[in-house]
Enzyme design. Sequence first.
Site, PDB file in Angstrom:
ATOM      1  N   HIS A 142      -7.944   8.134  -3.486  1.00  0.00           N
ATOM      2  CA  HIS A 142      -8.393   6.773  -3.778  1.00  0.00           C
ATOM      3  C   HIS A 142      -9.568   6.711  -4.752  1.00  0.00           C
ATOM      4  CE1 HIS A 142      -6.336   6.306   0.108  1.00  0.00           C
ATOM      5  NE2 HIS A 142      -5.992   5.131  -0.354  1.00  0.00           N
ATOM      6  N   ARG A 169      -8.135  22.843  11.487  1.00  0.00           N
ATOM      7  CA  ARG A 169      -8.227  22.285  10.139  1.00  0.00           C
ATOM      8  C   ARG A 169      -7.615  20.896  10.189  1.00  0.00           C
ATOM      9  NH1 ARG A 169      -9.479  19.939   6.210  1.00  0.00           N
ATOM     10  NH2 ARG A 169      -8.946  20.394   4.053  1.00  0.00           N
ATOM     11  N   HIS A 184       0.836  -1.197   0.000  1.00  0.00           N
ATOM     12  CA  HIS A 184       0.000   0.000   0.000  1.00  0.00           C
ATOM     13  C   HIS A 184       0.873   1.251   0.000  1.00  0.00           C
ATOM     14  CE1 HIS A 184      -2.720   2.979   2.159  1.00  0.00           C
ATOM     15  NE2 HIS A 184      -3.378   2.687   1.055  1.00  0.00           N
ATOM     16  N   CYS A 225      -4.902  29.135   6.674  1.00  0.00           N
ATOM     17  CA  CYS A 225      -5.203  28.100   5.698  1.00  0.00           C
ATOM     18  C   CYS A 225      -5.242  28.725   4.299  1.00  0.00           C
ATOM     19  CB  CYS A 225      -6.556  27.472   6.022  1.00  0.00           C
ATOM     20  SG  CYS A 225      -6.926  26.072   4.961  1.00  0.00           S
ATOM     21  N   TYR A 247      -2.862  22.014  -2.736  1.00  0.00           N
ATOM     22  CA  TYR A 247      -2.480  23.394  -2.413  1.00  0.00           C
ATOM     23  C   TYR A 247      -1.617  24.015  -3.494  1.00  0.00           C
ATOM     24  CZ  TYR A 247      -4.464  22.068   2.039  1.00  0.00           C
ATOM     25  OH  TYR A 247      -5.316  21.631   3.015  1.00  0.00           O
TER      26      TYR A 247
HETATM   27  N1  MTE Z   1      -1.084  18.360  10.043  1.00  0.00           N
HETATM   28  C1  MTE Z   1      -1.628  17.138  10.128  1.00  0.00           C
HETATM   29  N2  MTE Z   1      -0.895  16.146  10.662  1.00  0.00           N
HETATM   30  N3  MTE Z   1      -2.894  16.885   9.704  1.00  0.00           N
HETATM   31  C2  MTE Z   1      -3.652  17.881   9.138  1.00  0.00           C
HETATM   32  O1  MTE Z   1      -4.806  17.623   8.758  1.00  0.00           O
HETATM   33  N4  MTE Z   1      -3.741  20.218   8.398  1.00  0.00           N
HETATM   34  C3  MTE Z   1      -2.898  21.297   7.848  1.00  0.00           C
HETATM   35  C4  MTE Z   1      -1.876  21.733   8.883  1.00  0.00           C
HETATM   36  N5  MTE Z   1      -1.202  20.599   9.457  1.00  0.00           N
HETATM   37  C5  MTE Z   1      -3.086  19.175   9.005  1.00  0.00           C
HETATM   38  C6  MTE Z   1      -1.780  19.377   9.514  1.00  0.00           C
HETATM   39  C7  MTE Z   1      -3.643  22.450   7.409  1.00  0.00           C
HETATM   40  S1  MTE Z   1      -4.282  22.420   5.846  1.00  0.00           S
HETATM   41  C8  MTE Z   1      -3.748  23.586   8.172  1.00  0.00           C
HETATM   42  S2  MTE Z   1      -4.551  24.937   7.589  1.00  0.00           S
HETATM   43  C9  MTE Z   1      -3.150  23.640   9.520  1.00  0.00           C
HETATM   44  O2  MTE Z   1      -2.557  22.419   9.914  1.00  0.00           O
HETATM   45  C10 MTE Z   1      -4.214  23.984  10.551  1.00  0.00           C
HETATM   46  O3  MTE Z   1      -3.637  24.084  11.818  1.00  0.00           O
HETATM   47  P1  MTE Z   1      -4.579  24.229  13.088  1.00  0.00           P
HETATM   48  O4  MTE Z   1      -5.628  23.164  13.035  1.00  0.00           O
HETATM   49  O5  MTE Z   1      -3.690  24.131  14.269  1.00  0.00           O
HETATM   50  O6  MTE Z   1      -5.203  25.603  12.985  1.00  0.00           O
HETATM   51 MO    MO Z   2      -5.172  24.533   5.367  1.00  0.00          MO
END
Ligand code: MTE
Ligand code: MO
Length: 469
Positions: A64, A140, A40, A189, A325
Amino acid sequence: EKKPRQIRLHEVRQHNAASREPWVTKGTSVYDITDWVDAHPGGDVILRAAGGSIDAYWNIFTIHKKQDVYDILEQYKIGEIDETDLIDGHVPQDAIEDPFVTDPARDPSLRVLTAKPCNAETPPEALSDFLTPNPTFYVRNHMWVPVVEEPESEYRLSIELPDGEEKSYTIKELKERFPMHKITVTLQCSGNRRKDMTVHAKQTNGLQWTAGAISSAEWEGVKLRDVLADAGIGALGQKLPEDARHVQFMGLEAYGASIPISKAIDPLGDVLLAFKMNGEELPRDHGYPLRVVVPGNVAARSVKWLRKIVVSDEESLSQWQRRDYKCFGPNVSNPDWTKAKSIQEMPITSAITSVLSPSSTEESRNQLTVEGYAYSGGGREIVRVDISTDGGKSWDQAELLSDSTKGSKAWCWKRWRYTGPCRSCDETTLVVKATDEAYNTQPESYEAIYNPRGNLATAWHRVSYAPGT
Ligand code: MTE
Ligand code: MO
């Protein structure tokens, strides 16, 4: 045609991650994934679904949702869920293990966009502070929140260098062996204000954030560059190996992203491995026990629940680095993801977060107080905020509020306030735009920067205002 093997749900549940023959279900079909786990591409995170349904996970890992992935799974099919366990032809919801049961409780004032996974923005009241209180810092999450109960025994950060050498550190070692730093950093974000792009241009695909997918905190931790130097890479005066070009971060729940090595080892780059947020232990939603904080860059690179760092000649292979992104021209509806650069430093933006109703006395009737934030990426300082109370025909300047910013560059937003006459005081659109030290400013329209994913919606922020209401 032979009737497929009928399998009871309780049988599926026994084939969980601990079993030697892990199974998953998708819809009403059952698959024996024993031989798939090693092959995987996402590693053994697939075991998270073992003994239950994979649907919730594939809704998260959208990568997926392609025929070739379905075809792979189809090879492992062993049967169908027994009809006695189905209701109206479906597996009942309560029979499916909820990947989010161990998520933390959250502040009720957060504005929830999706509960599972948790995506919630900071309410406007909490956006008025220079530092956002932890309980209302926007969240997020792409997946569930990993559970780490005993970091000292259960957790190690590992670091892999381009030559394959690997080192690992406990939290205690990180805290004892490297100097601690406190830095104020705004995280934003890439989808902040996406909803504005939808409203003013056209439909965008993604969480419809308003102006609250941004927050600021004082982060405390050790510098990534100090830890990398200890692990054997990027010390001042030391030649970088040619294949050390990106620093990849992996989260405990399989999220991943990367930054260029130049940012990671820049003495003024201030990239932190953070244990604390606003003087408290990192909250679970924000990365406990350890997260990366990449000041000046899109928050997607500030990986939470950091498990592993890989110094590589390549960017992270994750969909969040290679696909989601990125931005394209306003005419591109079906992008070739390989053709654009991943978002790193953020462009300049600003937003109105509150409009204080003028007091009702005659002489102050036409006075208006407006507040908000302005932020630019790359540590570029905000030098000016322009306000219009007539939809952008005429302008005035807001006052930049003083604050207690910490760090090598301007990593934090500027709060601003404007008090002035409301020029055309019948029905008015308040507008804000900001300028940074490189004289970058915001585009006027969303159409000009439209992209189907609604990333980087930084056009002039407009808020309609009806006096006397
Ligand atoms: N890191 C992990 N491990 N998992 C996640 O879903 N989301 C990212 C980032 N780091 C994410 C992550 C995104 S897209 C954003 S905008 C920020 O974490 C959000 O940070 P916060 O939730 O502390 O505001
Ligand atoms: Mo984000």
